[in-house]
Design a protein around this motif. Structure first.
Motif, PDB file in Angstrom:
ATOM      1  N   ALA A  64       0.878  -1.064   0.297  1.00 15.58           N
ATOM      2  CA  ALA A  64       0.323  -0.153   0.015  1.00 15.58           C
ATOM      3  C   ALA A  64       0.920   0.960   0.219  1.00 15.58           C
ATOM      4  O   ALA A  64       1.733   1.297   1.074  1.00 15.58           O
ATOM      5  N   MET A  65       0.549   2.137  -0.628  1.00 19.44           N
ATOM      6  CA  MET A  65       1.465   3.651  -0.646  1.00 19.44           C
ATOM      7  C   MET A  65       0.038   4.720   0.279  1.00 19.44           C
ATOM      8  O   MET A  65       0.616   5.350  -0.179  1.00 19.44           O
ATOM      9  N   ALA A  68      -5.697   3.163   3.892  1.00 19.39           N
ATOM     10  CA  ALA A  68      -7.097   2.645   3.345  1.00 19.39           C
ATOM     11  C   ALA A  68      -8.077   3.318   4.116  1.00 19.39           C
ATOM     12  O   ALA A  68      -9.694   3.749   3.849  1.00 19.39           O
ATOM     13  N   GLN A  69      -7.929   3.293   5.506  1.00 21.00           N
ATOM     14  CA  GLN A  69      -8.443   4.015   6.281  1.00 21.00           C
ATOM     15  C   GLN A  69      -8.121   6.094   5.774  1.00 21.00           C
ATOM     16  O   GLN A  69      -9.550   6.037   6.017  1.00 21.00           O
ATOM     17  N   CYS A  70      -7.588   6.177   6.430  1.00 22.95           N
ATOM     18  CA  CYS A  70      -7.335   7.915   6.802  1.00 22.95           C
ATOM     19  C   CYS A  70      -6.752   9.027   4.874  1.00 22.95           C
ATOM     20  O   CYS A  70      -7.068   9.217   4.489  1.00 22.95           O
ATOM     21  N   GLY A  71      -6.525   7.625   3.926  1.00 23.59           N
ATOM     22  CA  GLY A  71      -5.665   8.251   2.529  1.00 23.59           C
ATOM     23  C   GLY A  71      -4.480   8.604   2.479  1.00 23.59           C
ATOM     24  O   GLY A  71      -3.892   8.839   1.649  1.00 23.59           O
ATOM     25  N   HIS A  72      -3.734   8.973   3.701  1.00 20.99           N
ATOM     26  CA  HIS A  72      -2.818   9.897   4.010  1.00 20.99           C
ATOM     27  C   HIS A  72      -1.729   8.662   2.923  1.00 20.99           C
ATOM     28  O   HIS A  72      -1.706   7.998   3.070  1.00 20.99           O
ATOM     29  N   SER A  77       8.450   6.722  -2.799  1.00 22.98           N
ATOM     30  CA  SER A  77       8.794   6.299  -3.618  1.00 22.98           C
ATOM     31  C   SER A  77      10.029   6.682  -4.720  1.00 22.98           C
ATOM     32  O   SER A  77      10.090   7.347  -4.094  1.00 22.98           O
ATOM     33  N   SER A  78      10.699   6.558  -5.527  1.00 29.30           N
ATOM     34  CA  SER A  78      11.898   6.979  -6.219  1.00 29.30           C
ATOM     35  C   SER A  78      11.732   7.778  -7.670  1.00 29.30           C
ATOM     36  O   SER A  78      11.030   6.717  -7.815  1.00 29.30           O
TER      37      SER A  78
END
Length: 317
Positions: A64-65, A68-72, A77-78
């Motif tokens: 996950a990036m 899923a709960q708060c969207g932060h 990434s590079s």
């Protein structure tokens, strides 16, 4: 008798306290028994590679990036060009100053498949646009150096913004400030006396010329000098900067979902003729423009630096 009474009281107190202590100990054991499976579950999820969100504590999938709960964003990434660490929702690398998204057109924000030579929406080339004014290569719809609108959408946005009363007032105040910047102040009392003498000489010459033309009582228009002392000039300039700052606050870019649209609006609202810097809400850093900010969609605004400002601009280094 007193000793016996004190002993009895102490025994009764201890009999009262001990059951309470036992109850608290049992409650603590029960809470520990309840919390233990939860902690074990969290540890198992962490060992399985789940990512815990630092903002709300939710355990997310290992890949996950975003939470899923708060969207932060919960992962980094590079940069594909220089390898620098960037946030997953950033579209620009502040280390090598390059646009890094392949699936979003940097000029209009349209979705791309990643291999198009030109954007199917706005027709802009993926390799960059050369500014016809200053010949700077650009990845965005406005020239990052001189502010020239480079695409049809950018030019249309500029036209629409010119209908905004706040923007019109901004341009008027910028012109007034530019006039003050080019003004020549009095350097001494001698300059004032000299200019007054020149005004009187002008009136005398025009009067003589009028009388030679047969005008007995000529009306010579008065000349109002716009020159002022250094102190007066600096005071007027400070007043204009104050007005500029107030209008720029009104035109600040609010947080939005699209970095492209935020960047284009900010560049369209930038007035020429005064030294400005872009303050982003991402890192609260000074940029020469939002074209040097990785997350302009978090919002930001233009601020007046002034002629002799020592503030450091982040992407000018």
């Amino acid at each position: 008798m007193m000793t016996t009474d004190n002993t009895d009281n102490l025994e009764r107190t201890q009999r009262t306290i001990r059951p309470q202590e036992m109850i608290r100990e049992k409650q603590a054991v029960l809470e520990e028994d309840i919390q233990q499976p939860v902690l074990q579950q969290q540890q198992q999820q962490q060992q399985a590679g789940g990512k815990i969100c630092p903002f709300c504590g939710t355990v997310n999938e290992p890949e996950a990036m975003f939470c899923a709960q708060c969207g932060h964003p919960i992962s980094k990434s590079s940069c594909p060009f220089c390898g620098a660490e960037v946030d997953p929702d950033a579209d620009f690398c502040e280390a090598c100053h390059r646009y890094i998204r392949k699936d979003i057109c940097s000029y209009c924000g349209a979705k791309l498949k990643g291999n198009e030579a030109y954007c199917p929406e706005c027709g802009s080339p993926r390799g960059g646009l050369v500014c016809p004014t200053c010949h700077t290569m650009n990845d965005f719809a406005f020239c990052k150096k001189c502010g020239t609108a480079l695409t049809a959408e950018a030019k249309e946005m500029l036209k629409e913004l010119q209908k905004n009363p706040d923007y019109k007032e901004l341009l008027d105040v910028v012109q007034e400030y530019s006039n003050l910047e080019s003004s020549l102040p009095y350097n001494s009392e001698r300059d004032i006396v000299k200019e007054q003498a020149n005004i009187k000489l002008r009136e005398r010459l025009l009067t003589l010329l009028a009388k030679d033309a047969g005008i007995e009582y000529p009306s010579i228009p008065k000349v109002e000098t716009k020159r002022m002392t250094k102190e007066e000039l600096e005071e007027k300039k400070a007043d204009k900067i104050k007005k500029l700052s107030a209008i720029l606050d009104k035109l600040a870019v609010p947080p939005t979902s699209s970095p492209i649209q935020a960047r284009n609006y900010a560049m369209a609202s930038k007035p020429m003729g005064v030294r400005l810097a872009w303050v982003c809400n991402f890192k609260h850093a000074l940029h020469s423009s939002p074209c040097g900010c990785a997350k302009p969609h978090l919002g930001g605004k233009w601020v007046v630096l002034g002629k002799n400002s020592t503030e450091e601009i982040k992407d000018d280094k």
